[in-house]
Write a protein that holds these residues in place. Structure first.
Motif, mmCIF file in Angstrom:
data_model
loop_
_atom_site.group_PDB
_atom_site.id
_atom_site.type_symbol
_atom_site.label_atom_id
_atom_site.label_comp_id
_atom_site.label_asym_id
_atom_site.label_seq_id
_atom_site.Cartn_x
_atom_site.Cartn_y
_atom_site.Cartn_z
ATOM 1 N N ARG A 277 28.281 33.635 42.903
ATOM 2 C CA ARG A 277 28.111 34.835 43.719
ATOM 3 C C ARG A 277 27.927 34.502 45.197
ATOM 4 N NH1 ARG A 277 22.266 37.064 41.547
ATOM 5 N NH2 ARG A 277 20.941 35.395 42.373
ATOM 6 N N THR B 92 28.405 40.444 42.275
ATOM 7 C CA THR B 92 27.184 41.266 42.276
ATOM 8 C C THR B 92 27.495 42.730 42.029
ATOM 9 O OG1 THR B 92 27.268 41.707 44.668
ATOM 10 C CG2 THR B 92 26.193 39.676 43.955
ATOM 11 N N ASP B 93 28.761 43.043 41.828
ATOM 12 C CA ASP B 93 29.192 44.439 41.766
ATOM 13 C C ASP B 93 29.224 44.998 40.351
ATOM 14 O OD1 ASP B 93 29.963 46.346 43.773
ATOM 15 O OD2 ASP B 93 31.919 46.468 42.792
ATOM 16 N N LEU C 160 27.808 44.770 36.190
ATOM 17 C CA LEU C 160 26.712 44.319 35.340
ATOM 18 C C LEU C 160 26.999 44.625 33.883
ATOM 19 C CD1 LEU C 160 25.356 45.696 38.148
ATOM 20 C CD2 LEU C 160 23.330 44.642 37.134
ATOM 21 N N GLU D 59 24.291 40.481 36.052
ATOM 22 C CA GLU D 59 25.495 40.394 36.869
ATOM 23 C C GLU D 59 26.573 39.633 36.101
ATOM 24 O OE1 GLU D 59 24.009 38.612 40.422
ATOM 25 O OE2 GLU D 59 23.481 40.533 41.335
ATOM 26 N N ARG E 185 28.082 48.658 40.706
ATOM 27 C CA ARG E 185 27.324 49.035 41.898
ATOM 28 C C ARG E 185 28.229 49.609 42.995
ATOM 29 N NH1 ARG E 185 23.749 43.479 41.708
ATOM 30 N NH2 ARG E 185 21.991 44.309 40.499
#
Length: 829
Positions: free
Chosen positions: A555, A562-563, A565, A570, A713
């Motif tokens: 990451r 990180t976008d 999950l 993640e 996210r």
């Protein structure tokens, strides 16, 4: 009958593969320091090649102290072992000691014995090394003594300039042994006391091919685009330029240009006397020459050996071309003269140069030979002749001219030396890189500029055994473009090594790609960088068949991680995994390197737990296999956790690969032993078109007892704006993901997949909430068909019941992607 010489220089070509080149120079760049000795030394079987027992003994003691099993080969010991006594690494101390202080005589011959020792060692290991498929076992480390900056640092003394021969050889070893990790370590000759420790730290490490140790720092060479300088000299009727081997090929193109455009007197040379007009082919055109060659071939029916006929035909065509060139130039009134001279003979060189005296104002060392064949088919004489024609001839020329007041001394080099040669060019690459390093050494000692121009293949002229094959390595250089660049360098009085680099071809292999810095200045960088970015650490490689790499998703370098999950953790977005699959597949191409374009991805199966990061990053083992399915090239890609069942690289690290086991795909819960998989289907050329479903494994959907909670996210991949369409359909608008959004790296790679629309379709079809079905595990996609590259915002239309989706460019309406087999619970909402 008039002769038919080659087409005039600068003749137009319709070949789209001919591309402009970029003028590049190479400069030292810092590398991270190493800590301790290489962890792979323990148990490694090492052969040390050296010019003396003392040097070999010191290296042997150091490596033995760290667990290596060492034997040595020096002039006082037995010849290197054969394949019956294999080794894992060769440490080659090459040629030691400085050349004689009062002349260059030592340089002309000092390389011969150590080079033959190297060749004998490689021949002895050939059967074992060429069959090896593990990328973690074989190593070749050569030591040069140019000063620690590979001869490119301004303070390098180039005390022993012959090391360039081994640098070129090392950079081409991957063509003979695809899994050999080669490294050239450069030090100052005055620093040999520390050499054993340096060898122990560098041996067994993949990565950069050229590494220098200078004043406590590790260096490599990095390319940078630099324009040629302004003209500082004139060429005219008072000038006389000598071109070694200039009667044909690119040497002749330059000779004709200098005489025609500048009015200079040009001496072109060859080893043979100028052909007599009494020869039966003298003055023949191409058709008449071919008739003469047919008569020569008929000699086989009378018992004449075929090799003898081939040599006769090659000689006849060579002399026919020479005669046609000179005759045509004389008719046009050009001041071009042919002189017989063998530049490997110092007496002939001395006689020619003394005859011309001070009239000579420029020298172009163009002579060269190439015997294109793999190492087992080359004799020692073949190798010595190829290297000697470049190296010995240069030494003889420079020895006679060192005190002259020339306007320029230009070596004709090749990118085979700087970047490694093609298949069969082991010693040709050695000769050219040896010439480049010698040129830098000579430039420090001469009163005139010494340049080495490292050219790619010129368009259908020069030493080309198979022009079609050369285009697989790099785009050829147009003749007019090359001649313009050549004259610019001469008139600028350039010095040092100058390379002319075109876009790289598909024949670049993993070892070569990771051995050099890949900078944005390189031509074709946007095309070649993404596949290198996604390559990973190669653990096993079989050209045109199979590649296994360990791929790290981190990451810190990929904000997109990180976008997305899975169960709050993640994870790698499925679109990013498929992008990595596409780029990994680009390394496995058919042996004939046809033009292919990824048409679609089929039978995509992705267990969700496999996507979860292990902390800030995760490592997946990616296996890529290519083969023809009928007439269609297909590549199967699989991802698994390293060490999970199903791989071929779980055996002893660095050992011979075992047989591939059968791993189960789509295990319940996507846990231990699960694999993600996809098949990539290629279409010929640049065309992409829908095709009927191919036969294959039907994705198996396994429902989880507790559905994975998937969440996006949308901080990196923009969330699409969706609206309901008629009859249960959906329409959406998606903004693209810029490479700089996905990757936090100095040069962000562009994507082959339309990441944003694909990720948004997956998101819509796995949506969870009141009235919606649970998500499935693994995720499955039937087919992803690629049409044109994503350009701006996208329009998405689809039906989650049917599982069909169409992505078009919002501005032009051009089709970007078609997705089938992606149905989801949104229909229940």
């Amino acid at each position: 009958m008039p002769t038919s010489p080659p087409a005039p220089a600068g003749a137009a070509t319709d070949d789209p593969s001919v591309q402009p080149t970029t003028r590049m120079v190479w400069r030292p760049a810092a590398l991270p320091p190493l800590t301790g000795v290489s962890p792979r030394l323990s148990g490694m079987r090492v052969l040390v090649l050296a010019h003396d027992d003392d040097s070999a003994g010191r290296v042997e003691r150091e490596l033995t102290a760290h667990g290596a099993r060492v034997r040595r080969c020096t002039p006082a010991t037995a010849a290197p072992g054969t394949g019956d006594d294999p080794v894992d690494a060769i440490v080659d101390l090459t040629v030691g000691g400085a050349p004689h202080e009062h002349g260059t005589t030592d340089l002309a011959a000092a390389w011969r014995e150590p080079l033959l020792r190297t060749v004998a060692a490689l021949r002895g290991q050939y059967a074992d090394w060429s069959a090896e498929t593990s990328a973690r076992r074989l190593y070749y480390l050569a030591v040069t003594y140019l000063g620690g900056g590979m001869g490119h640092h301004p303070d390098d003394d180039l005390a022993q300039p012959l090391g360039g021969i081994w640098a070129g050889l090392a950079k081409t070893l991957h063509r003979e042994f695809p899994n050999c990790n080669a490294r050239v370590v450069d030090i100052a000759l005055s620093d040999v006391a520390g050499l054993p420790g340096i060898v122990a730290s560098e041996l067994g490490r993949p990565g950069e091919i050229e590494v220098g140790h200078r004043e406590g720092r590790r260096l490599t060479l990095s390319p940078a685009a630099r324009p040629v300088g302004p003209p500082v000299l004139d060429l005219g009727a008072d000038d006389c330029v000598l071109i070694s081997g200039g009667g044909r090929g690119i040497g002749w193109e330059l000779a004709r240009t200098l005489a025609e455009r500048h009015g200079a007197r040009v001496l072109v040379t060859g080893r043979e006397p100028f052909p007599s007009e009494g020869e039966p082919w003298f003055g023949a055109d191409e058709t008449e020459l071919k008739e003469h060659e047919k008569r020569l071939w008929s000699g086989s029916r009378r018992g004449r050996p075929l090799p003898e006929i081939r040599r006769d035909i090659a000689r006849t065509r060579r002399l026919w071309e020479l005669a046609g060139n000179i005759t045509a130039a004389r008719k046009r009134g050009l001041r071009v003269e042919y002189v017989q001279c063998d530049f490997t003979d110092p007496e002939q060189v001395r006689a020619l140069l003394r005859r011309e005296g001070e009239a000579l104002t420029g020298v172009v060392h163009n002579a060269g030979v190439d015997h294109a064949a793999r190492l087992p088919k080359k004799s020692d004489d073949d190798i010595l002749r190829t290297v000697g024609t470049k190296i010995g001839s240069f030494v003889h020329l420079f020895d006679e001219l060192a005190g002259s007041r020339l306007k320029f001394f230009c070596n004709v080099g090749s990118l085979t030396g700087r970047l490694g040669g093609m298949v069969g060019q082991l010693e040709y690459a050695a000769a050219n890189e040896g010439l480049a390093r010698l040129g830098r050494w000579a430039e420090r000692r001469a009163d005139f500029p010494v340049m080495t121009l490292a050219w790619p293949t010129w368009d259908r002229i020069g030493l080309i055994a198979n022009f079609a094959a050369t285009r697989r390595y790099m785009a050829p250089l147009g003749v007019a473009d090359g001649l313009a660049k050549w004259q610019d360098e001469l008139l600028a009085g350039s010095a040092g090594e100058i390379t002319f680099v075109g876009p790289l071809g598909d024949a670049v292999d993993p070892g070569q790609a990771t051995g050099y810095p890949v900078v944005p200045d390189l031509p074709g960088h946007p095309e070649v960088h993404p596949k290198i970015h996604h390559l990973g650490e190669v653990t096993s490689y079989e050209p045109h068949a199979r590649l296994v790499s360990q791929v790290r998703f981190d990451r810190d370098t990929a904000p997109v991680l990180t976008d997305f999950l899975v169960d709050g953790a993640e994870a790698v977005p499925v679109s990013l995994l498929l992008e990595n699959a596409l780029r990994g597949a680009e390394w496995i191409v058919p042996p004939d390197f046809p033009e292919l374009t990824a048409d679609c991805l089929e039978d995509v199966v992705v267990p969700l737990d496999l996507l979860k990061l292990d902390g800030p990053s995760t490592v997946l083992e990616r296996e890529v296999r290519g083969a023809y399915d009928g007439s269609t090239w297909t590549v199967d890609v699989r991802f698994r956790r390293p060490g999970d069942p199903g791989g071929r690289d779980g055996e002893r690290d660095g050992g011979r690969d075992g047989e591939r086991g059968g791993g189960r795909v789509g295990e319940r819960g996507g846990g231990q032993g699960a694999e993600a998989r996809a098949r990539i289907v290629y279409a010929p050329g640049d065309t992409r078109s829908p095709a009927p479903p191919r036969s294959g494994v039907t994705p198996v959907t396994t429902w989880r007892s507790g559905p994975a909670r998937l969440r996006w996210r949308s901080s990196v991949v923009p969330r699409a704006r969706w609206t309901r369409a008629g009859r249960g359909g959906w329409e959406g608008e998606a903004r693209p993901c810029a490479p700089g959004d996905l990757w936090a790296t100095p040069a962000a790679p562009r994507s082959a997949l339309p990441v944003s629309p694909l990720e948004n379709v997956v998101r819509l079809c796995t949506r969870q909430g009141p009235g919606l079905s649970v998500a499935v595990d693994p995720l499955t996609l039937g087919r992803v068909t690629l049409h044109t590259a994503e350009d701006g915002d996208s329009r998405i239309e689809g039906d989650p019941v049917l599982g069909t989706w169409k992505v078009t460019c919002a501005s032009s309406g051009a089709r970007v992607m078609t997705l089938t087999g992606c149905e989801g619970p949104v229909a229940a909402g």
